[in-house]
Design a protein around this motif. Structure first.
Motif, PDB file in Angstrom:
ATOM      1  N   ILE A  89      89.440  55.514  45.860  1.00  0.00           N
ATOM      2  CA  ILE A  89      88.753  56.660  45.261  1.00  0.00           C
ATOM      3  C   ILE A  89      89.731  57.388  44.343  1.00  0.00           C
ATOM      4  CG2 ILE A  89      87.188  56.961  47.220  1.00  0.00           C
ATOM      5  CD1 ILE A  89      88.926  59.378  48.064  1.00  0.00           C
ATOM      6  N   PRO A  90      89.240  58.097  43.343  1.00  0.00           N
ATOM      7  CA  PRO A  90      90.130  58.877  42.479  1.00  0.00           C
ATOM      8  C   PRO A  90      90.738  60.068  43.222  1.00  0.00           C
ATOM      9  CG  PRO A  90      87.847  59.233  41.870  1.00  0.00           C
ATOM     10  CD  PRO A  90      87.843  58.146  42.879  1.00  0.00           C
ATOM     11  N   ILE A  91      91.967  60.414  42.857  1.00  0.00           N
ATOM     12  CA  ILE A  91      92.690  61.513  43.494  1.00  0.00           C
ATOM     13  C   ILE A  91      93.279  62.422  42.419  1.00  0.00           C
ATOM     14  CG2 ILE A  91      94.600  62.142  45.031  1.00  0.00           C
ATOM     15  CD1 ILE A  91      94.347  59.321  46.252  1.00  0.00           C
ATOM     16  N   ILE A  92      93.106  63.722  42.610  1.00  0.00           N
ATOM     17  CA  ILE A  92      93.735  64.713  41.738  1.00  0.00           C
ATOM     18  C   ILE A  92      94.716  65.516  42.576  1.00  0.00           C
ATOM     19  CG2 ILE A  92      93.375  66.753  40.293  1.00  0.00           C
ATOM     20  CD1 ILE A  92      90.562  65.755  39.711  1.00  0.00           C
ATOM     21  N   LEU A  93      95.956  65.600  42.135  1.00  0.00           N
ATOM     22  CA  LEU A  93      96.976  66.389  42.831  1.00  0.00           C
ATOM     23  C   LEU A  93      97.054  67.791  42.230  1.00  0.00           C
ATOM     24  CD1 LEU A  93     100.059  64.049  43.449  1.00  0.00           C
ATOM     25  CD2 LEU A  93      98.641  65.183  45.170  1.00  0.00           C
ATOM     26  N   PHE A 115      83.829  59.509  50.940  1.00  0.00           N
ATOM     27  CA  PHE A 115      84.139  60.421  49.846  1.00  0.00           C
ATOM     28  C   PHE A 115      84.190  59.671  48.520  1.00  0.00           C
ATOM     29  CE2 PHE A 115      85.836  62.580  53.570  1.00  0.00           C
ATOM     30  CZ  PHE A 115      85.337  63.858  53.393  1.00  0.00           C
ATOM     31  N   ASN A 116      83.802  60.377  47.460  1.00  0.00           N
ATOM     32  CA  ASN A 116      83.873  59.823  46.111  1.00  0.00           C
ATOM     33  C   ASN A 116      85.146  60.209  45.387  1.00  0.00           C
ATOM     34  OD1 ASN A 116      80.726  60.599  46.604  1.00  0.00           O
ATOM     35  ND2 ASN A 116      80.925  58.652  45.546  1.00  0.00           N
ATOM     36  N   LEU A 117      85.806  61.306  45.846  1.00  0.00           N
ATOM     37  CA  LEU A 117      87.008  61.795  45.173  1.00  0.00           C
ATOM     38  C   LEU A 117      87.734  62.767  46.091  1.00  0.00           C
ATOM     39  CD1 LEU A 117      87.432  62.827  41.479  1.00  0.00           C
ATOM     40  CD2 LEU A 117      87.932  64.547  43.233  1.00  0.00           C
ATOM     41  N   MET A 154      74.555  61.559  47.166  1.00  0.00           N
ATOM     42  CA  MET A 154      75.195  62.776  46.673  1.00  0.00           C
ATOM     43  C   MET A 154      76.702  62.549  46.576  1.00  0.00           C
ATOM     44  SD  MET A 154      75.247  66.608  48.343  1.00  0.00           S
ATOM     45  CE  MET A 154      73.584  66.997  47.851  1.00  0.00           C
ATOM     46  N   VAL A 155      77.311  63.015  45.483  1.00  0.00           N
ATOM     47  CA  VAL A 155      78.752  62.890  45.302  1.00  0.00           C
ATOM     48  C   VAL A 155      79.462  63.841  46.272  1.00  0.00           C
ATOM     49  CG1 VAL A 155      80.669  63.207  43.692  1.00  0.00           C
ATOM     50  CG2 VAL A 155      78.510  62.227  42.888  1.00  0.00           C
ATOM     51  N   THR A 156      80.393  63.292  47.042  1.00  0.00           N
ATOM     52  CA  THR A 156      81.079  64.060  48.080  1.00  0.00           C
ATOM     53  C   THR A 156      82.577  64.117  47.781  1.00  0.00           C
ATOM     54  OG1 THR A 156      79.453  63.271  49.686  1.00  0.00           O
ATOM     55  CG2 THR A 156      81.455  64.280  50.566  1.00  0.00           C
ATOM     56  N   ILE A 157      83.123  65.318  47.830  1.00  0.00           N
ATOM     57  CA  ILE A 157      84.526  65.546  47.453  1.00  0.00           C
ATOM     58  C   ILE A 157      85.289  66.136  48.624  1.00  0.00           C
ATOM     59  CG2 ILE A 157      86.049  66.881  45.923  1.00  0.00           C
ATOM     60  CD1 ILE A 157      83.920  66.658  43.779  1.00  0.00           C
ATOM     61  N   LEU A 158      86.507  65.630  48.809  1.00  0.00           N
ATOM     62  CA  LEU A 158      87.414  66.146  49.835  1.00  0.00           C
ATOM     63  C   LEU A 158      88.431  67.071  49.186  1.00  0.00           C
ATOM     64  CD1 LEU A 158      88.609  66.146  52.716  1.00  0.00           C
ATOM     65  CD2 LEU A 158      89.943  64.123  52.047  1.00  0.00           C
ATOM     66  N   LEU A 159      88.509  68.318  49.675  1.00  0.00           N
ATOM     67  CA  LEU A 159      89.501  69.290  49.208  1.00  0.00           C
ATOM     68  C   LEU A 159      90.556  69.464  50.281  1.00  0.00           C
ATOM     69  CD1 LEU A 159      87.294  72.180  47.728  1.00  0.00           C
ATOM     70  CD2 LEU A 159      88.369  70.291  46.488  1.00  0.00           C
ATOM     71  N   VAL A 160      91.830  69.327  49.908  1.00  0.00           N
ATOM     72  CA  VAL A 160      92.923  69.450  50.874  1.00  0.00           C
ATOM     73  C   VAL A 160      93.951  70.446  50.342  1.00  0.00           C
ATOM     74  CG1 VAL A 160      94.517  68.192  52.369  1.00  0.00           C
ATOM     75  CG2 VAL A 160      92.587  66.973  51.308  1.00  0.00           C
ATOM     76  N   ASP A 161      94.088  71.572  51.027  1.00  0.00           N
ATOM     77  CA  ASP A 161      95.030  72.616  50.593  1.00  0.00           C
ATOM     78  C   ASP A 161      95.254  73.551  51.779  1.00  0.00           C
ATOM     79  OD1 ASP A 161      96.374  74.811  49.298  1.00  0.00           O
ATOM     80  OD2 ASP A 161      95.494  74.157  47.400  1.00  0.00           O
ATOM     81  N   ARG A 195      83.319  59.292  36.294  1.00  0.00           N
ATOM     82  CA  ARG A 195      82.770  58.357  35.305  1.00  0.00           C
ATOM     83  C   ARG A 195      83.677  57.132  35.173  1.00  0.00           C
ATOM     84  NH1 ARG A 195      81.503  63.167  32.428  1.00  0.00           N
ATOM     85  NH2 ARG A 195      83.373  62.955  31.138  1.00  0.00           N
ATOM     86  N   ARG A 196      84.988  57.370  35.206  1.00  0.00           N
ATOM     87  CA  ARG A 196      85.926  56.263  35.031  1.00  0.00           C
ATOM     88  C   ARG A 196      85.864  55.283  36.204  1.00  0.00           C
ATOM     89  NH1 ARG A 196      91.879  58.194  34.709  1.00  0.00           N
ATOM     90  NH2 ARG A 196      90.902  59.564  33.160  1.00  0.00           N
ATOM     91  N   TYR A 197      85.760  55.821  37.407  1.00  0.00           N
ATOM     92  CA  TYR A 197      85.704  54.952  38.583  1.00  0.00           C
ATOM     93  C   TYR A 197      84.338  54.295  38.755  1.00  0.00           C
ATOM     94  CZ  TYR A 197      90.216  55.619  40.861  1.00  0.00           C
ATOM     95  OH  TYR A 197      91.554  55.573  41.175  1.00  0.00           O
ATOM     96  N   ASP A 198      83.315  54.922  38.169  1.00  0.00           N
ATOM     97  CA  ASP A 198      81.977  54.318  38.172  1.00  0.00           C
ATOM     98  C   ASP A 198      81.541  53.942  39.573  1.00  0.00           C
ATOM     99  OD1 ASP A 198      80.401  51.427  36.622  1.00  0.00           O
ATOM    100  OD2 ASP A 198      79.618  53.431  37.026  1.00  0.00           O
ATOM    101  N   LYS A 199      81.624  54.903  40.505  1.00  0.00           N
ATOM    102  CA  LYS A 199      81.299  54.626  41.904  1.00  0.00           C
ATOM    103  C   LYS A 199      79.857  54.960  42.247  1.00  0.00           C
ATOM    104  CE  LYS A 199      85.227  53.081  43.297  1.00  0.00           C
ATOM    105  NZ  LYS A 199      85.373  51.703  43.709  1.00  0.00           N
ATOM    106  N   PHE A 200      78.941  54.546  41.441  1.00  0.00           N
ATOM    107  CA  PHE A 200      77.538  54.841  41.705  1.00  0.00           C
ATOM    108  C   PHE A 200      76.779  53.557  41.946  1.00  0.00           C
ATOM    109  CE2 PHE A 200      79.187  58.243  39.046  1.00  0.00           C
ATOM    110  CZ  PHE A 200      78.952  59.326  39.865  1.00  0.00           C
ATOM    111  N   ASP A 201      75.827  53.613  42.857  1.00  0.00           N
ATOM    112  CA  ASP A 201      75.089  52.423  43.242  1.00  0.00           C
ATOM    113  C   ASP A 201      74.242  51.872  42.104  1.00  0.00           C
ATOM    114  OD1 ASP A 201      76.110  52.627  45.784  1.00  0.00           O
ATOM    115  OD2 ASP A 201      74.446  53.847  46.512  1.00  0.00           O
ATOM    116  N   ASP A 202      73.589  52.750  41.366  1.00  0.00           N
ATOM    117  CA  ASP A 202      72.681  52.309  40.321  1.00  0.00           C
ATOM    118  C   ASP A 202      73.354  52.462  38.976  1.00  0.00           C
ATOM    119  OD1 ASP A 202      69.240  53.125  39.459  1.00  0.00           O
ATOM    120  OD2 ASP A 202      70.646  51.662  38.646  1.00  0.00           O
ATOM    121  N   ASP A 203      73.720  51.323  38.343  1.00  0.00           N
ATOM    122  CA  ASP A 203      74.422  51.397  37.065  1.00  0.00           C
ATOM    123  C   ASP A 203      73.545  50.898  35.928  1.00  0.00           C
ATOM    124  OD1 ASP A 203      76.489  48.383  37.411  1.00  0.00           O
ATOM    125  OD2 ASP A 203      74.344  48.738  37.626  1.00  0.00           O
TER     126      ASP A 203
END
Length: 226
Positions: free
Chosen positions: A73-77, A46-48, A1-8, A117-125
Motif C-alpha cells: 500500500i502507499p505510505i506517506i511519512l 487499508f488502502n494507504l 470504501m477507501v480506508t486510511i490508517l493514520l499513525v501519530d 491513483r498511482r497505486y490503482d487499488k480499485f476493484d473495478d478498473d
C-alpha cells in the motif's frame, strides 16, 4: 470504501487530519504508535497509511519497513524535520511520499489522492460510457465531450455506481452500502445531498442521462434514448 490508517503520537494531529479525511469520504483508523498500527493492519484492510516519523516504541522509519514486508500500500511519512538525511532515510525505508510539519490538510489530501491513483487499488478498473459521458475508475476522471471533470470522491463513487446500474431503481440503503459502506452510521439524506450536487454539475453539461427520484425508494439513472 477507501480506508486510511493514520499513525501519530500527537492526538491533536490525528484528530485534525481525521476530520478532513472523513469530510472527503474516507474511512479512517487511528493509532498512536507503531505496534498499535500493526495490530490494526492485522484486523482491517487499508488502502494507504500516513505515518509520523517521531513516535515512541517504533519510529516511522521502522514502521514503514514493517508495513513494506507484509503489505503493498502507499505510505506517506510525516515529520517535523526538513533535513535531507531524514528524507533519504524515509525513502530508503520504503515511503512513497514525504510531508513536513506543519502542513495544510488539503496538501495531504492532494498527495493521498495522487498516490491512490498511482497505486490503482480499485476493484473495478473499467471505463463506463453513456453517450458522450465517460467515467474512468482508474484515473477518477469524468469526461463529458472534450471536458474533463475531477469530482469529490463520494460524488464520483456515487455516479460510478449509478452509471454501472442504468435504469435500475436503487434504494438509499443500497447506495449507502455501496458507496459509504455497511458501517456508515450517518443520515440517509447524505445520498440526497450528493445526488443534488451531481444534478447541479451535469444538468447543464449533458443530457446523456438524468438521475430520477423514485418516490419512497431512492433513485434511478435514466439514459436518454437516441
Amino acid at each position: 470504501m477507501v480506508t486510511i490508517l493514520l499513525v501519530d503520537d500527537d492526538k491533536y494531529i490525528l484528530n485534525l487530519v481525521e476530520v478532513h479525511l472523513v469530510e472527503e469520504g474516507y474511512r479512517v483508523y487511528k493509532a498512536t504508535d507503531g505496534m498499535q498500527a500493526l495490530n490494526l493492519m492485522k484486523e482491517h484492510s487499508f488502502n494507504l497509511a500516513v505515518v509520523d516519523v517521531m513516535m515512541p516504541f517504533m519510529d516511522g522509519f521502522e514502521l514503514t519497513k514493517e508495513i513494506r514486508k507484509m503489505y503493498d500500500i502507499p505510505i506517506i511519512l510525516l515529520t517535523a524535520k526538513d533535513q535531507l538525511e531524514d528524507k533519504e532515510e524515509g525513502f530508503a525505508s520504503g515511503t512513497d511520499d514525504y510531508l513536513v510539519k506543519p502542513f495544510e490538510p488539503k496538501e495531504l489530501i492532494f498527495r493521498i489522492n495522487a498516490l491512490l491513483r498511482r497505486y490503482d487499488k480499485f476493484d473495478d478498473d473499467t471505463i463506463i460510457g453513456i453517450g458522450r459521458t465517460k467515467i474512468d475508475k482508474r484515473s477518477y476522471e469524468v469526461q463529458v465531450g472534450d471536458r474533463t471533470l475531477l469530482l469529490p470522491l463520494k460524488e464520483f463513487e456515487l455516479l460510478h455506481y449509478l452509471m454501472s446500474h442504468p435504469r435500475q431503481v436503487l434504494s438509499r440503503e443500497q447506495l449507502i452500502e455501496a458507496v459509504w459502506g455497511i458501517d456508515y452510521d450517518g443520515d440517509e439524506r447524505t445520498v440526497d445531498v450528493h445526488v443534488k450536487r451531481l444534478r447541479e454539475r451535469f444538468s447543464k453539461l449533458t443530457d446523456d442521462f438524468q438521475i430520477r427520484t423514485v418516490r419512497g425508494i431512492g433513485y434511478s439513472l435514466e439514459v436518454k434514448k437516441r
